[in-house]
Scaffold this active site. Structure first.
Site, mmCIF file in Angstrom:
data_model
loop_
_atom_site.group_PDB
_atom_site.id
_atom_site.type_symbol
_atom_site.label_atom_id
_atom_site.label_comp_id
_atom_site.label_asym_id
_atom_site.label_seq_id
_atom_site.Cartn_x
_atom_site.Cartn_y
_atom_site.Cartn_z
ATOM 1 N N THR A 164 0.984 -1.377 -0.140
ATOM 2 C CA THR A 164 -0.081 0.040 0.034
ATOM 3 C C THR A 164 0.927 1.169 0.195
ATOM 4 O O THR A 164 1.882 1.156 0.642
ATOM 5 C CB THR A 164 -0.867 0.089 1.302
ATOM 6 O OG1 THR A 164 -1.757 -0.900 1.014
ATOM 7 C CG2 THR A 164 -1.466 1.376 1.458
ATOM 8 N N ARG A 176 -15.288 -5.882 -0.030
ATOM 9 C CA ARG A 176 -14.573 -5.382 1.420
ATOM 10 C C ARG A 176 -13.932 -4.197 1.063
ATOM 11 O O ARG A 176 -13.166 -3.646 -0.084
ATOM 12 C CB ARG A 176 -13.483 -6.490 1.602
ATOM 13 C CG ARG A 176 -12.501 -6.223 2.852
ATOM 14 C CD ARG A 176 -11.178 -5.581 2.510
ATOM 15 N NE ARG A 176 -10.476 -5.243 3.587
ATOM 16 C CZ ARG A 176 -9.342 -4.646 3.680
ATOM 17 N NH1 ARG A 176 -8.907 -4.003 2.602
ATOM 18 N NH2 ARG A 176 -8.677 -4.475 4.831
ATOM 19 N N GLY A 181 -11.364 -1.501 2.837
ATOM 20 C CA GLY A 181 -10.355 -1.234 4.015
ATOM 21 C C GLY A 181 -10.449 0.298 4.571
ATOM 22 O O GLY A 181 -11.310 0.849 4.409
ATOM 23 N N GLY A 231 -5.917 -3.383 7.636
ATOM 24 C CA GLY A 231 -6.729 -2.179 7.355
ATOM 25 C C GLY A 231 -8.004 -2.331 8.421
ATOM 26 O O GLY A 231 -8.631 -1.271 9.128
HETATM 27 N N1 ASP Z 1 -4.289 -1.120 5.021
HETATM 28 C C1 ASP Z 1 -4.525 -1.843 3.350
HETATM 29 C C2 ASP Z 1 -5.887 -2.426 3.685
HETATM 30 O O1 ASP Z 1 -6.173 -2.987 4.590
HETATM 31 C C3 ASP Z 1 -3.768 -2.582 3.163
HETATM 32 C C4 ASP Z 1 -1.983 -2.583 3.698
HETATM 33 O O2 ASP Z 1 -1.739 -1.403 4.000
HETATM 34 O O3 ASP Z 1 -1.230 -3.049 2.962
HETATM 35 O O4 ASP Z 1 -6.464 -2.172 2.543
#
Ligand code: ASP
Length: 337
Positions: free
Chosen positions: A205, A233, A235, A258
């Site tokens: 991310t 879903r 996040g 997330g």
């Molecule tokens: N925070 C992101 C999510 O849950 C994933 C990540 O940061 O790698 O969508």
């Protein structure tokens, strides 16, 4: 007399030490003209990763940093710096955002992004898009060209139709190497930060926070979400206050699990701690990462109105980089670096 002489010398030494300390503190605490921090995801980058792979990440982080720094140094806006830094990371398939995004349980790429301009207290966010090349740019359009803050899936695509953002075939996001690994793994369950044989899946991310010379604070985050996420879903990333937040004191971008980030309204929690406790950025970050969240859950980058930067994770690693107008520059991967 001799005693008086010795005492005077001791006093002089103490006083001059005091001055030196004060000078140094002033130098470090003096507000910066501009500052920027970025992340490329938190997780557990293997300690035995190949030098070549590590170099690829470091070079990408340094390149992204130079894009944003140049804009800020030349007096450009924090909004442009954040958008263009994230565009670079979205276009780089090393990261889980834009091209190179992780796969859903159905083997698709569904992208989320958000941007917040703290000086305007305005934000734009999108979730579940599949044809927008640079989701952060669409989020910016939501903020600047719509009366709303957050568009989802088909609605976000429909809004994109009314803008000039670049569109691509959904296949564009699919990076073969990742897809093959996903198929091999074929877990179908478990949006986990840990436990896969392909570590690159657990992070990537991207996010960026910036302070410009006009004192504007902006935060942006873009992601493919978590591997094997289920139908629809959403996040933390596009939820304003969870994965992305900025006000007139601080700008914050999150990465990690997330669901945990969301449950603690994390980015806003840091901002509130700073405001209501009158705490420093470092104190607020420490509270969020170590007291609010549990180990192995998340990492954050933040910049405050004086250009102080904090980048902390409670996972093993977080790809990250930062720079400011005083010439400080950091590129780092492991948590303890
Ligand atoms: N925070 C992101 C999510 O849950 C994933 C990540 O940061 O790698 O969508």
């Amino acid at each position: 007399m001799k005693r008086f002489y010795i005492l005077s010398i001791i006093l002089l030494v103490i006083l001059s030490l005091g001055f030196v300390t004060t000078d140094t503190e002033e130098a470090t605490n003096a507000p910066k003209e501009w500052a920027i921090a970025l992340h490329g995801g938190a997780g557990n980058y293997p300690v035995d990763a190949s030098e070549e792979r590590t170099k690829q990440y470091e070079e990408a982080l340094a390149e992204a940093l130079s894009i944003g720094s140049k804009i800020l140094e030349e007096g450009g806006s924090a909004l442009d710096a954040v958008e263009q830094t994230i565009n670079y990371l979205e276009n780089n398939e090393l990261f889980n955002a834009g091209r190179g995004a992780v796969f859903t349980s159905e083997g698709k790429n569904e992208l989320d992004a958000a941007i917040m301009d703290g000086s305007q207290m305005n934000a734009g966010a999108i979730t579940g898009v599949t044809t927008v090349k640079n989701p952060i740019s669409l989020a910016r359009k939501v903020m600047e060209e719509s009366t709303h803050v957050f568009f989802a899936a088909e609605g976000a695509e429909e809004f994109a139709d009314q803008t000039t953002v670049e569109r691509v075939d959904p296949e564009y996001f699919k990076v073969e190497r990742r897809y093959e690994a996903w198929k091999r793994r074929n877990a179908g369950e478990g949006m986990l930060l840990e436990g896969s044989e392909d570590n690159s899946w657990k992070f990537g991310t991207v996010g960026c926070v910036a302070l410009d010379k006009d004192g504007n604070l902006v935060a942006g985050t873009s992601t493919g979400g978590m591997t094997n996420k289920k139908f629809g879903r959403v996040g933390d990333v596009p939820i304003i206050g969870s994965g992305t937040y900025a006000d007139d004191l601080v700008a914050v971008s999150a990465t990690g699990w997330g669901e945990k980030i969301m449950l603690n309204v994390s980015a806003h929690t840091l901002a509130s701690y700073m405001r209501f406790k009158e705490a420093t950025l470092d104190e607020s970050m420490d509270y969020l990462v170590n007291d609010v969240l549990n180990p192995k859950e998340a990492g954050f980058i933040a910049v405050d109105k004086d250009g102080n930067i904090s980048m902390e994770t409670n996972t093993g690693s977080m790809f990250r980089a930062s720079a400011d107008s005083d010439g400080n520059e950091v590129v780092a991967i492991y948590a303890d670096e």
